[in-house]
Design a protein around this motif. Sequence first.
Motif, PDB file in Angstrom:
ATOM      1  N   GLN A 144      14.000  17.609 -11.080  1.00  0.00           N
ATOM      2  CA  GLN A 144      13.813  19.005 -10.694  1.00  0.00           C
ATOM      3  C   GLN A 144      13.036  19.835 -11.719  1.00  0.00           C
ATOM      4  OE1 GLN A 144      17.340  21.300  -9.196  1.00  0.00           O
ATOM      5  NE2 GLN A 144      17.180  22.203 -11.219  1.00  0.00           N
ATOM      6  N   PHE A 145      12.127  20.678 -11.205  1.00  0.00           N
ATOM      7  CA  PHE A 145      11.478  21.736 -11.976  1.00  0.00           C
ATOM      8  C   PHE A 145      12.003  23.038 -11.407  1.00  0.00           C
ATOM      9  CE2 PHE A 145       7.490  24.523 -11.980  1.00  0.00           C
ATOM     10  CZ  PHE A 145       7.672  24.987 -13.261  1.00  0.00           C
ATOM     11  N   ALA A 146      12.666  23.857 -12.242  1.00  0.00           N
ATOM     12  CA  ALA A 146      13.300  25.082 -11.758  1.00  0.00           C
ATOM     13  C   ALA A 146      13.341  26.110 -12.884  1.00  0.00           C
ATOM     14  CB  ALA A 146      14.710  24.779 -11.254  1.00  0.00           C
ATOM     15  N   PHE A 147      13.938  27.262 -12.583  1.00  0.00           N
ATOM     16  CA  PHE A 147      14.145  28.310 -13.584  1.00  0.00           C
ATOM     17  C   PHE A 147      15.344  27.981 -14.450  1.00  0.00           C
ATOM     18  CE2 PHE A 147      11.411  30.751 -10.859  1.00  0.00           C
ATOM     19  CZ  PHE A 147      10.799  31.662 -11.711  1.00  0.00           C
ATOM     20  N   ARG A 148      15.253  28.336 -15.706  1.00  0.00           N
ATOM     21  CA  ARG A 148      16.400  28.264 -16.605  1.00  0.00           C
ATOM     22  C   ARG A 148      17.214  29.542 -16.377  1.00  0.00           C
ATOM     23  NH1 ARG A 148      14.824  27.006 -22.391  1.00  0.00           N
ATOM     24  NH2 ARG A 148      15.215  24.917 -21.629  1.00  0.00           N
ATOM     25  N   PRO A 149      18.511  29.416 -16.114  1.00  0.00           N
ATOM     26  CA  PRO A 149      19.321  30.625 -15.915  1.00  0.00           C
ATOM     27  C   PRO A 149      19.343  31.455 -17.205  1.00  0.00           C
ATOM     28  CG  PRO A 149      20.489  28.664 -15.185  1.00  0.00           C
ATOM     29  CD  PRO A 149      19.276  28.198 -15.916  1.00  0.00           C
ATOM     30  N   PRO A 150      19.296  32.730 -17.144  1.00  0.00           N
ATOM     31  CA  PRO A 150      19.225  33.643 -16.001  1.00  0.00           C
ATOM     32  C   PRO A 150      17.808  34.138 -15.727  1.00  0.00           C
ATOM     33  CG  PRO A 150      19.819  34.899 -17.925  1.00  0.00           C
ATOM     34  CD  PRO A 150      19.601  33.472 -18.381  1.00  0.00           C
ATOM     35  N   ALA A 151      16.796  33.372 -16.067  1.00  0.00           N
ATOM     36  CA  ALA A 151      15.397  33.807 -15.953  1.00  0.00           C
ATOM     37  C   ALA A 151      15.005  34.131 -14.513  1.00  0.00           C
ATOM     38  CB  ALA A 151      14.477  32.728 -16.514  1.00  0.00           C
ATOM     39  N   THR A 152      14.105  35.084 -14.380  1.00  0.00           N
ATOM     40  CA  THR A 152      13.472  35.428 -13.110  1.00  0.00           C
ATOM     41  C   THR A 152      11.986  35.616 -13.386  1.00  0.00           C
ATOM     42  OG1 THR A 152      13.877  37.789 -13.451  1.00  0.00           O
ATOM     43  CG2 THR A 152      15.541  36.578 -12.184  1.00  0.00           C
ATOM     44  N   GLY A 153      11.203  35.783 -12.331  1.00  0.00           N
ATOM     45  CA  GLY A 153       9.772  36.009 -12.502  1.00  0.00           C
ATOM     46  C   GLY A 153       8.951  34.903 -11.871  1.00  0.00           C
ATOM     47  N   LEU A 154       7.932  34.430 -12.600  1.00  0.00           N
ATOM     48  CA  LEU A 154       7.013  33.405 -12.110  1.00  0.00           C
ATOM     49  C   LEU A 154       6.859  32.337 -13.181  1.00  0.00           C
ATOM     50  CD1 LEU A 154       4.811  32.539  -9.953  1.00  0.00           C
ATOM     51  CD2 LEU A 154       3.182  33.748 -11.428  1.00  0.00           C
TER      52      LEU A 154
END
Length: 165
Positions: free
Chosen positions: A48-58
Amino acid sequence: MKVLVRMALLSMLLTAVPAFAQMDWSAVGSTGVPDEASAGLFDFNLAQFAFRPPATGLITARYQVTNTFGAGITKMPPWNVMLMSYADNGPGAAVRARLFRLNVCTRQPQLICEIRSNDNGSCDKCAIAAFALPIDFANFVYYVEVDLSKAALADFPALYHLAIN
């Protein structure tokens, strides 16, 4: 009898090699190269390639496409579809994969096909218009650029797999 067995084994070997040699290209999400602007925001976990919590954005990652067709003997594989396996749990999450070809002399990328996730989807594909932009490893290099966008903590966009066949 030994001659027949040897001939049967040789026949199986010769028919198996071409089938094995004609492979499609594929990559799991965790094999991409993240863009520098994504530093500290992304997470690779298993495939999986995903966001690291709690990051948001692009966040963005790129995947080099290599010629796996016919053991690399032919420079023009008959690939005509790009596939993407992903997670997208709603309107605040999005996954976009774009296949580009790049003329190494002019350095001008050309978009070949694009997949945009749909809310609650898991797999999508796009057609490669072979008549307009055929896959041609003799004159171009190829890459897939993947963007994940996340608006809120509850959103979950992730890339699991890319394939071209």
